[in-house]
Every structure is written in structure tokens, then in C-alpha cells.
Design an enzyme around this catalytic site. Sequence first.
Site, mmCIF file in Angstrom:
data_model
loop_
_atom_site.group_PDB
_atom_site.id
_atom_site.type_symbol
_atom_site.label_atom_id
_atom_site.label_comp_id
_atom_site.label_asym_id
_atom_site.label_seq_id
_atom_site.Cartn_x
_atom_site.Cartn_y
_atom_site.Cartn_z
ATOM 1 C CB CYS A 31 11.270 20.578 -9.076
ATOM 2 S SG CYS A 31 12.707 20.629 -7.990
ATOM 3 C CG ASN A 39 -1.943 -1.119 1.144
ATOM 4 O OD1 ASN A 39 -2.127 -1.718 0.076
ATOM 5 N ND2 ASN A 39 -2.583 -1.425 2.255
ATOM 6 C CB VAL A 40 1.051 4.109 -2.167
ATOM 7 C CG1 VAL A 40 1.773 3.162 -3.123
ATOM 8 C CG2 VAL A 40 -0.379 4.360 -2.654
ATOM 9 C CG ASP A 41 -2.823 3.215 2.837
ATOM 10 O OD1 ASP A 41 -2.135 2.832 3.810
ATOM 11 O OD2 ASP A 41 -3.689 2.475 2.309
ATOM 12 C CG HIS A 100 4.045 -1.622 -4.726
ATOM 13 N ND1 HIS A 100 2.917 -2.397 -4.816
ATOM 14 C CD2 HIS A 100 5.063 -2.397 -5.154
ATOM 15 C CE1 HIS A 100 3.238 -3.596 -5.288
ATOM 16 N NE2 HIS A 100 4.530 -3.623 -5.485
ATOM 17 C CG ASN A 159 -8.161 -12.017 -0.199
ATOM 18 O OD1 ASN A 159 -9.262 -11.728 -0.650
ATOM 19 N ND2 ASN A 159 -7.038 -11.508 -0.670
ATOM 20 N N GLY A 182 -5.250 -9.339 2.616
ATOM 21 C CA GLY A 182 -5.842 -8.343 1.721
ATOM 22 C C GLY A 182 -5.050 -8.055 0.469
ATOM 23 C CB THR A 183 -2.176 -8.792 -1.234
ATOM 24 O OG1 THR A 183 -1.610 -8.819 -2.548
ATOM 25 C CG2 THR A 183 -1.600 -9.922 -0.415
HETATM 26 P P1 NAD Z 1 -5.618 -5.646 -5.295
HETATM 27 O O1 NAD Z 1 -6.603 -4.533 -5.469
HETATM 28 O O2 NAD Z 1 -5.042 -6.312 -6.466
HETATM 29 O O3 NAD Z 1 -6.303 -6.796 -4.419
HETATM 30 C C1 NAD Z 1 -7.035 -6.538 -3.264
HETATM 31 C C2 NAD Z 1 -7.264 -7.866 -2.567
HETATM 32 O O4 NAD Z 1 -7.857 -7.627 -1.306
HETATM 33 C C3 NAD Z 1 -8.206 -8.816 -3.313
HETATM 34 O O5 NAD Z 1 -7.647 -10.113 -3.272
HETATM 35 C C4 NAD Z 1 -9.495 -8.772 -2.508
HETATM 36 O O6 NAD Z 1 -10.161 -10.018 -2.509
HETATM 37 C C5 NAD Z 1 -8.991 -8.451 -1.137
HETATM 38 N N1 NAD Z 1 -9.897 -7.693 -0.302
HETATM 39 C C6 NAD Z 1 -10.672 -6.630 -0.654
HETATM 40 N N2 NAD Z 1 -11.292 -6.129 0.420
HETATM 41 C C7 NAD Z 1 -10.891 -6.897 1.473
HETATM 42 C C8 NAD Z 1 -11.182 -6.867 2.864
HETATM 43 N N3 NAD Z 1 -11.991 -5.928 3.392
HETATM 44 N N4 NAD Z 1 -10.600 -7.789 3.658
HETATM 45 C C9 NAD Z 1 -9.776 -8.735 3.136
HETATM 46 N N5 NAD Z 1 -9.472 -8.807 1.848
HETATM 47 C C10 NAD Z 1 -10.016 -7.890 1.017
HETATM 48 O O7 NAD Z 1 -4.505 -5.070 -4.343
HETATM 49 P P2 NAD Z 1 -3.006 -5.535 -4.056
HETATM 50 O O8 NAD Z 1 -2.919 -7.003 -3.981
HETATM 51 O O9 NAD Z 1 -2.533 -4.698 -2.938
HETATM 52 O O10 NAD Z 1 -2.187 -5.143 -5.343
HETATM 53 C C11 NAD Z 1 -2.048 -4.244 -6.061
HETATM 54 C C12 NAD Z 1 -1.463 -2.868 -6.162
HETATM 55 O O11 NAD Z 1 -2.428 -1.920 -5.800
HETATM 56 C C13 NAD Z 1 -0.319 -2.570 -5.297
HETATM 57 O O12 NAD Z 1 0.703 -2.244 -6.150
HETATM 58 C C14 NAD Z 1 -0.685 -1.331 -4.485
HETATM 59 O O13 NAD Z 1 0.389 -0.422 -4.499
HETATM 60 C C15 NAD Z 1 -1.838 -0.773 -5.191
HETATM 61 N N6 NAD Z 1 -2.906 -0.131 -4.408
HETATM 62 C C16 NAD Z 1 -2.689 0.423 -3.171
HETATM 63 C C17 NAD Z 1 -3.751 1.000 -2.447
HETATM 64 C C18 NAD Z 1 -3.483 1.632 -1.093
HETATM 65 O O14 NAD Z 1 -2.388 2.122 -0.854
HETATM 66 N N7 NAD Z 1 -4.442 1.594 -0.167
HETATM 67 C C19 NAD Z 1 -5.035 0.993 -2.985
HETATM 68 C C20 NAD Z 1 -5.231 0.406 -4.263
HETATM 69 C C21 NAD Z 1 -4.164 -0.160 -4.939
HETATM 70 ZN ZN ZN Z 2 14.120 19.535 -9.455
#
Ligand code: NAD
Ligand code: ZN
Length: 230
Positions: free
Chosen positions: A138, A92-94, A109, A204, A178-179
Site C-alpha cells: 500500500c 468473471n473478474v476480467d 466475484h 454451455n 459459460g458457467t
Molecule cells: P468454471 O471454470 O467452473 O466453468 C466454466 C464453464 O464454462 C464450464 O461449464 C464449461 O463447460 C463452460 N465452457 C467452457 N468453455 C466454453 C465455451 N467456449 N462456451 C461455452 N461454455 C464453455 O467457471 P465458472 O462457472 O465461471 O465458475 C467459477 C469461478 O471461476 C468464478 O468464481 C470466477 O470468478 C472464476 N474464474 C473467472 C475467470 C475470468 O474472469 N475470465 C476465469 C477463470 C475462473
Molecule cells: Zn494501506
Amino acid sequence: MLEAATNLAVLTGAGVSEESGVPTFRGPGGLWRQFRPEQLATPQAFERDPLLVWEWYDWRRQKIAAVEPNPAHRALAELEKRTPEFALITQNVDDLHERAGSRRVYHLHGNIWLLHCMGCQWQERNREVPLSTLPPRCRHCGALMRPGVVWFGEPLPRKAWSAANEAAEAAHVFLVAGTSALVQPAASLPLIARDAGARLIEVNRDETPLSPLADVSLRGPAGEVLPQLL
Ligand code: NAD
Ligand code: ZN
């Protein structure tokens, strides 16, 4: 397994922030306009249309600024307190893990609050929402700034990646929450851990490619399952 483990590594994805109200990439409601994240989160997309890419990130920054950590983030922060050797690896980027109290967090990420200059490599932390100028420039050289996140096709930050690998290899238990376990190379970490002898626990809402390989696969929302585990 968790009680016995003195060394625990955790990999989180967008699913742990979903219950805070941060949209995931691949879930329903995860799309913005008619674009696919894969077509916005690339160096080519930024070259083609930096304003469009920045509008998307500015929108996501506003979403993240407006939400709070949920019980999943808090349970992981508590787990860190109870475990002698602990590493939290996140895609996550948050900053919701940090805001919930997690200390040892590796962002594979990048971080949506960081901005990088495309000209002079200047980096800054910027929490302004919405950004006053889009796309941001910048302050030192006037070149375009980009979000401090990893885009599709880009290498991961070297330090975070090697720390994540070390944590995966040393872990007694590797917990994945959650991935979708689809985005490489992050998705290889659970397998690295397993090859080095770790037990795998997955949390998940849905089945993932990792589910059949996990020792335990817990199906449900992370904000309910993780506090229950604790
Ligand atoms: P993804 O969106 O590909 O997958 C999300 C996964 O979480 C799914 O498998 C889904 O079934 C599961 N899920 C959804 N809600 C859930 C819950 N409440 N409890 C449990 N599981 C739950 O995300 P990812 O695998 O993190 O991959 C992808 C990319 O998305 C990363 O590169 C990331 O940087 C980026 N991303 C980040 C954010 C953030 O920072 N919050 C948000 C969206 C995407
Ligand atoms: Zn610069």
C-alpha cells in the site's frame, strides 16, 4: 422467448471468456503449476504465501490484458441495446464484457484490476502488467495489498449481490452462459429467477447441473451460439 422478453437477466461465467484465451477454472488447461485454484484463491492461501498467490494473479492479469473480447461478449452487449430492462451478472473478474460495450454489469466475484489494502482498506485500480513489485504494498500505510476478487469462503460484494437478486426476480428470461453452475451462491440465481417465473435458457459447451432445469439448453461454444441466438 428473447424477442418477447422486455426484462432480461444474464449470468456469465469463465466459459464466455474461454474463446478469448482466458483459461477457465475447471476445464482442461485451467490449471497452473500443480495447484488447484481452490487452494490458491482462499484467504488462508494468501496468509500462508502471499507471493505465490500474487504470482498466480499476476499471471492471470497478464493473460487478461493480452486478450480481446470475443463474439459472445459482443452478442451480449448487443442484446443489452435491444432489451429495455437488462442486467448482466458475471462471475468473471476480467473486464471483457465492459470492453465489448456492456454497460450494466454486476461483478459478483470482484475485479482483477482492483487492489485492496489489508491494513488501511485503501482501494485502487491498477492495470500494470506485470506488477513491478510482488507482492504489492500500500502506498499509504505499507501493508500488503490483495487482489480485489472474492475468494472461496468469502461473502460476495453486497451491492452486486442484491442487484443480481433483484434482476433475477424481475427477469422474464434468465440466460446463463459459460458457467459450470457449481459455485454458490451465484449458482442459485437461475433458480431464484425460475421460482419468480422466468424462463431459463442455458448456453454451455457441456451439460451442467442446470441443464435439466432449463427450458432450453443450447450445447455449444458461447462465441458461436450467442451470435446465432441474436
Ligand atoms: P468454471 O471454470 O467452473 O466453468 C466454466 C464453464 O464454462 C464450464 O461449464 C464449461 O463447460 C463452460 N465452457 C467452457 N468453455 C466454453 C465455451 N467456449 N462456451 C461455452 N461454455 C464453455 O467457471 P465458472 O462457472 O465461471 O465458475 C467459477 C469461478 O471461476 C468464478 O468464481 C470466477 O470468478 C472464476 N474464474 C473467472 C475467470 C475470468 O474472469 N475470465 C476465469 C477463470 C475462473
Ligand atoms: Zn494501506
